[in-house]
Motif scaffolding. Sequence first.
Motif, PDB file in Angstrom:
ATOM      1  N   GLU A  61      34.292  54.855  27.605  1.00 46.79           N
ATOM      2  CA  GLU A  61      33.752  56.087  27.321  1.00 46.79           C
ATOM      3  C   GLU A  61      32.827  56.733  28.497  1.00 46.79           C
ATOM      4  OE1 GLU A  61      34.442  58.643  25.640  1.00 46.79           O
ATOM      5  OE2 GLU A  61      35.993  57.186  24.935  1.00 46.79           O
ATOM      6  N   GLU A  62      32.088  56.063  28.793  1.00 47.04           N
ATOM      7  CA  GLU A  62      31.335  56.115  30.211  1.00 47.04           C
ATOM      8  C   GLU A  62      31.875  56.441  31.402  1.00 47.04           C
ATOM      9  OE1 GLU A  62      27.140  54.228  28.048  1.00 47.04           O
ATOM     10  OE2 GLU A  62      28.150  53.414  29.717  1.00 47.04           O
ATOM     11  N   THR A  63      32.993  55.609  31.474  1.00 47.35           N
ATOM     12  CA  THR A  63      33.773  55.490  32.778  1.00 47.35           C
ATOM     13  C   THR A  63      34.575  56.796  32.776  1.00 47.35           C
ATOM     14  OG1 THR A  63      33.831  53.187  32.699  1.00 47.35           O
ATOM     15  CG2 THR A  63      35.599  54.436  33.852  1.00 47.35           C
ATOM     16  N   ARG A  64      35.116  57.267  31.371  1.00 50.82           N
ATOM     17  CA  ARG A  64      35.648  58.447  31.411  1.00 50.82           C
ATOM     18  C   ARG A  64      34.629  59.720  31.860  1.00 50.82           C
ATOM     19  NH1 ARG A  64      38.217  57.384  26.025  1.00 50.82           N
ATOM     20  NH2 ARG A  64      40.108  56.527  26.979  1.00 50.82           N
ATOM     21  N   THR A  65      33.597  59.781  31.366  1.00 52.66           N
ATOM     22  CA  THR A  65      32.405  60.622  31.792  1.00 52.66           C
ATOM     23  C   THR A  65      32.154  60.448  33.580  1.00 52.66           C
ATOM     24  OG1 THR A  65      31.481  60.380  29.587  1.00 52.66           O
ATOM     25  CG2 THR A  65      30.147  61.388  31.315  1.00 52.66           C
ATOM     26  N   HIS A  66      32.228  59.500  33.979  1.00 54.56           N
ATOM     27  CA  HIS A  66      32.181  59.380  35.455  1.00 54.56           C
ATOM     28  C   HIS A  66      32.946  60.318  36.100  1.00 54.56           C
ATOM     29  CE1 HIS A  66      29.564  55.227  34.517  1.00 54.56           C
ATOM     30  NE2 HIS A  66      29.169  56.459  34.127  1.00 54.56           N
ATOM     31  N   ARG A  67      34.519  59.854  35.684  1.00 52.08           N
ATOM     32  CA  ARG A  67      35.493  60.564  36.269  1.00 52.08           C
ATOM     33  C   ARG A  67      35.365  62.045  36.147  1.00 52.08           C
ATOM     34  NH1 ARG A  67      41.357  60.344  33.419  1.00 52.08           N
ATOM     35  NH2 ARG A  67      39.616  61.716  32.138  1.00 52.08           N
ATOM     36  N   ARG A  68      34.843  62.572  34.928  1.00 52.14           N
ATOM     37  CA  ARG A  68      34.754  63.956  34.967  1.00 52.14           C
ATOM     38  C   ARG A  68      33.739  64.497  35.802  1.00 52.14           C
ATOM     39  NH1 ARG A  68      35.634  63.476  29.338  1.00 52.14           N
ATOM     40  NH2 ARG A  68      33.466  63.088  28.809  1.00 52.14           N
ATOM     41  N   VAL A  69      32.629  63.558  36.098  1.00 49.45           N
ATOM     42  CA  VAL A  69      31.493  64.083  36.725  1.00 49.45           C
ATOM     43  C   VAL A  69      32.122  64.216  38.265  1.00 49.45           C
ATOM     44  CG1 VAL A  69      29.284  63.200  38.047  1.00 49.45           C
ATOM     45  CG2 VAL A  69      29.790  63.195  35.337  1.00 49.45           C
ATOM     46  N   LEU A  70      33.068  63.200  38.485  1.00 49.12           N
ATOM     47  CA  LEU A  70      33.413  63.212  39.914  1.00 49.12           C
ATOM     48  C   LEU A  70      34.203  64.365  40.257  1.00 49.12           C
ATOM     49  CD1 LEU A  70      33.941  59.641  41.031  1.00 49.12           C
ATOM     50  CD2 LEU A  70      32.525  61.294  42.234  1.00 49.12           C
ATOM     51  N   LEU A  71      35.076  64.909  39.206  1.00 50.77           N
ATOM     52  CA  LEU A  71      36.188  65.857  39.311  1.00 50.77           C
ATOM     53  C   LEU A  71      35.500  67.090  39.375  1.00 50.77           C
ATOM     54  CD1 LEU A  71      38.721  64.765  36.619  1.00 50.77           C
ATOM     55  CD2 LEU A  71      38.994  64.646  39.051  1.00 50.77           C
ATOM     56  N   THR A  72      33.966  67.299  38.792  1.00 55.88           N
ATOM     57  CA  THR A  72      33.378  68.389  38.865  1.00 55.88           C
ATOM     58  C   THR A  72      32.864  68.664  40.239  1.00 55.88           C
ATOM     59  OG1 THR A  72      32.614  68.128  36.652  1.00 55.88           O
ATOM     60  CG2 THR A  72      31.313  69.664  37.822  1.00 55.88           C
ATOM     61  N   VAL A  73      32.557  67.182  40.799  1.00 57.33           N
ATOM     62  CA  VAL A  73      31.987  67.228  42.333  1.00 57.33           C
ATOM     63  C   VAL A  73      33.116  67.782  43.105  1.00 57.33           C
ATOM     64  CG1 VAL A  73      31.374  65.697  44.209  1.00 57.33           C
ATOM     65  CG2 VAL A  73      30.029  65.274  42.028  1.00 57.33           C
ATOM     66  N   PHE A  74      34.351  67.171  43.023  1.00 53.10           N
ATOM     67  CA  PHE A  74      35.396  67.739  43.812  1.00 53.10           C
ATOM     68  C   PHE A  74      35.451  69.257  43.933  1.00 53.10           C
ATOM     69  CE2 PHE A  74      37.928  63.847  45.616  1.00 53.10           C
ATOM     70  CZ  PHE A  74      37.089  63.234  45.313  1.00 53.10           C
ATOM     71  N   GLU A  75      35.439  69.879  42.503  1.00 48.63           N
ATOM     72  CA  GLU A  75      35.669  71.072  42.248  1.00 48.63           C
ATOM     73  C   GLU A  75      34.463  72.064  43.158  1.00 48.63           C
ATOM     74  OE1 GLU A  75      36.494  72.434  38.383  1.00 48.63           O
ATOM     75  OE2 GLU A  75      35.193  73.821  38.648  1.00 48.63           O
TER      76      GLU A  75
END
Length: 215
Positions: A61-75
């Motif tokens: 679950e936390e890894t899912r969140t980390h991916r989302r955090v990075l996608l936000t960074v990219f955006e």
Amino acid sequence: MSPADETGRPRRGRRPGNEKQIEALLYEALETEIGGLAIYETALSCAVNESLKQEWREYLEETRTHRRVLLTVFEQLGMETERETPGREVARHISQALLRAMRMAQTAGDEEAAQRVAVECVVLAETKDHANWALIGRVAQEHGGRMGKVLAQAHAAVAPDEDHHLYHSQGWARELWIEALGYPAVLPPPEEIRQAHTAIGAARARQQRGEMLHH
Ligand SMILES: [Fe+2]
């Protein structure tokens, strides 16, 4: 994380660094998190120990969140998430090799052995993940601009989980191996019992494993 100035406020540096290489790091980090999702899914199918399964469900679950955090960074940084980079290709290759290693162990038919292979694969994946975020933290600290600010936010949200993932998995790998070798093991590992969330905390927990065995 950041050095404090005389007023005690965190101070960020003014070194933009090599922005091309910072972007390359972010692509590797994104690919590592994407690979991590598949690694935890397969590792979960190798897990026998119930508290290990519980732990890994949380990490997934936390890894899912980390991916989302990075996608936000990219955006936020206007970066294309689909772009291929040489570093990203290597990260994907390693993730796929770890997946193959776990399936190989599963096919061999010894479920305790497959569980140990899975834990080792998780440690390898989390070692890279942890290193990526430590470097992202370094950039956040050095970079005075918008990139530094964006990365500081992401780092604050993710880095504590990464400490957890690495130190606790290392504990599981060690104790499951000790058990397999026929010696008394501490399961769940001392790092988990003591809720270690720093390298020093993990070392302390390890030091106290002797006492935990006697209770
Ligand atoms: Fe992660």
